[in-house]
Motif scaffolding. Structure first.
Motif, PDB file in Angstrom:
ATOM      1  N   TRP A   1       0.473   5.739  -6.174  1.00 42.97           N
ATOM      2  CA  TRP A   1      -0.678   5.636  -5.269  1.00 42.97           C
ATOM      3  C   TRP A   1      -0.215   5.313  -3.858  1.00 42.97           C
ATOM      4  N   GLY A   2       0.761   4.408  -3.740  1.00 40.88           N
ATOM      5  CA  GLY A   2       1.304   4.074  -2.427  1.00 40.88           C
ATOM      6  C   GLY A   2       1.941   5.282  -1.747  1.00 40.88           C
TER       7      GLY A   2
ATOM      8  N   THR B   1       1.397  -1.515   7.268  1.00 38.95           N
ATOM      9  CA  THR B   1       0.240  -1.386   6.385  1.00 38.95           C
ATOM     10  C   THR B   1      -0.668  -0.274   6.916  1.00 38.95           C
ATOM     11  N   PRO B   2      -1.743   0.068   6.209  1.00 39.05           N
ATOM     12  CA  PRO B   2      -2.702   1.024   6.767  1.00 39.05           C
ATOM     13  C   PRO B   2      -3.243   0.587   8.122  1.00 39.05           C
TER      14      PRO B   2
ATOM     15  N   GLU C   1       0.828  -1.209   0.000  1.00 43.33           N
ATOM     16  CA  GLU C   1       0.000   0.000   0.000  1.00 43.33           C
ATOM     17  C   GLU C   1       0.859   1.253   0.000  1.00 43.33           C
TER      18      GLU C   1
ATOM     19  N   ILE D   1      -0.787   7.385  -0.262  1.00 42.14           N
ATOM     20  CA  ILE D   1      -1.283   6.799   0.974  1.00 42.14           C
ATOM     21  C   ILE D   1      -0.341   7.121   2.134  1.00 42.14           C
TER      22      ILE D   1
ATOM     23  N   VAL E   1      -0.830  -2.370  -7.342  1.00 45.01           N
ATOM     24  CA  VAL E   1      -0.828  -1.098  -6.620  1.00 45.01           C
ATOM     25  C   VAL E   1       0.379  -0.311  -7.111  1.00 45.01           C
TER      26      VAL E   1
END
Length: 371
Positions: free
Chosen positions: A132-133, A190-191, A52, A136, A128
């Protein structure tokens, strides 16, 4: 009453206590040592960022007899990167590989299909992109920064800036230790990890605010007496809320420990590790910092004020002359706030209560015959 409950009641009444503030240099030293270890681990090993945050691909295979270990070997051989493989409930596998682009994903997909003897079209590939990562990651840092700013503003308004600074230092202490543990053990970030971090900051802040609220109430008109320094009363505030903080932390840690050690360890549910490790380490660090860091640091900052510095000198001078700081007045036993000092015998102060209230209520009342 249980032994722990009895101890908590005695701590709250001031009958027993531990000098947390007086031994603050020990706690500062321990915290600095732990923080340095965490920073070294972060600098040497770095964080294992999930797809992510750095981009990559997730391959979900159909039901297969290939083991998790075999799938990891196939994925690492096909990609040249470390792979994280998890077995899903329906017998399929989830293979996560970070740091690959679209062209590599197609080649890896075909290689996995050949090695695992499945149809390549039945392997679901989710990509992914690195951009985009990165977005985030930036959003996560922005959320954390906004949280810290709002916390400092709230504490500065509700209490004062010194307490806001102390709470901020304690929160940074908790974040540093938690992130350092992630670097040392190599768990993936991770998120879910970010959610865990924000959650533990809330728990840490809760314990700190409870102590600060008690300290604020007990230090009203503190300069109108000469029995107790600010550090003395800060230490009493910690002791009076100590058992409550321990109980809250233990109750919160039990289900988190179940997620981490049983769900993530025994059952192999790796996704639970993302959030459970940050919660477990952060809750423990938050309880430690609220007791050993935040309040002692407030005492240090407050006693730099001229009026409280002068109060400390007066209190220590009076004690040096032989005054007993353990003797309290009837007003203190009744829980009354600081008041004017007509003489040394009638100080209305907040401090450790070593005298039962039943003995003070009758003080000064004339005895008479019962009717």
């Amino acid at each position: 009453m249980s032994k722990l409950g009895n101890l908590g009641a005695r701590l709250h009444r001031g009958e027993v206590s531990y000098d947390f503030v007086g031994n603050r240099k020990i706690w500062y030293g321990i915290s600095i040592l732990i923080t340095i270890t965490a920073i070294v681990g972060l600098a040497v090993r770095g964080l294992n960022m999930g797809i992510e945050f750095q981009g990559g691909a997730v391959f979900t295979t159909p039901k297969t007899s290939v083991s998790v270990t075999q799938a990891e070997e196939y994925a690492e051989a096909a990609s040249g990167h470390d792979a994280i493989v998890q077995q899903l409930g329906n017998g399929s596998l989830r293979i996560q590989i970070a740091g690959i682009d679209t062209g590599q994903a197609d080649r890896i997909n075909q290689a996995l299909a050949d090695d695992m003897k499945v149809d390549a079209e039945k392997i679901n590939a989710e990509l992914v992109g690195p951009s985009w990562g990165e977005q985030i990651a930036n959003k996560a840092w922005q959320g954390l920064g906004i949280f810290l700013v709002l916390v400092v503003i709230y504490l500065a308004i509700a209490f004062e800036w010194r307490m806001a600074v102390a709470a901020f230092v304690a929160l940074i202490h908790d974040i540093t230790i938690t992130v350092g543990i992630y670097a040392l053990v190599g768990f993936e970030v991770t998120p879910g990890t970010v959610i865990g971090l924000l959650t533990i900051l809330g728990y840490s802040l809760y314990d700190t605010v409870v102590v600060f609220d008690s300290l604020k109430e007990q230090t009203k008109d503190i300069t109108k007496q000469t029995r107790w320094t600010y550090s003395d009363i800060a230490n009493r505030s910690i002791n009076s809320t100590l058992v409550r903080s321990i109980n809250t932390t233990v109750v919160a840690l039990l289900p988190v420990a179940g997620l981490l050690f049983i769900g993530g360890g025994v059952l192999g549910a790796g996704m639970l590790n993302d959030i459970s490790l940050s919660l477990f380490v952060g809750l423990a660090a938050g309880a430690y910092s609220s007791i050993f860091i935040a309040t002692p640091l407030v005492a240090d900052l407050k006693e730099r004020e001229p009026k409280l510095k002068a109060l400390r000198k007066r209190v220590l001078a009076k004690r040096a002359q032989g005054a007993d700081p353990g003797e309290t007045s009837a007003a203190d036993d009744a829980g009354e706030p600081f008041g004017d000092e007509p003489d040394d015998a009638d100080h209305a102060v907040v401090g450790p209560r070593n005298q039962p209230a039943s003995r003070t209520r009758g003080r000064g009342r004339p005895s008479g015959k019962r009717r």
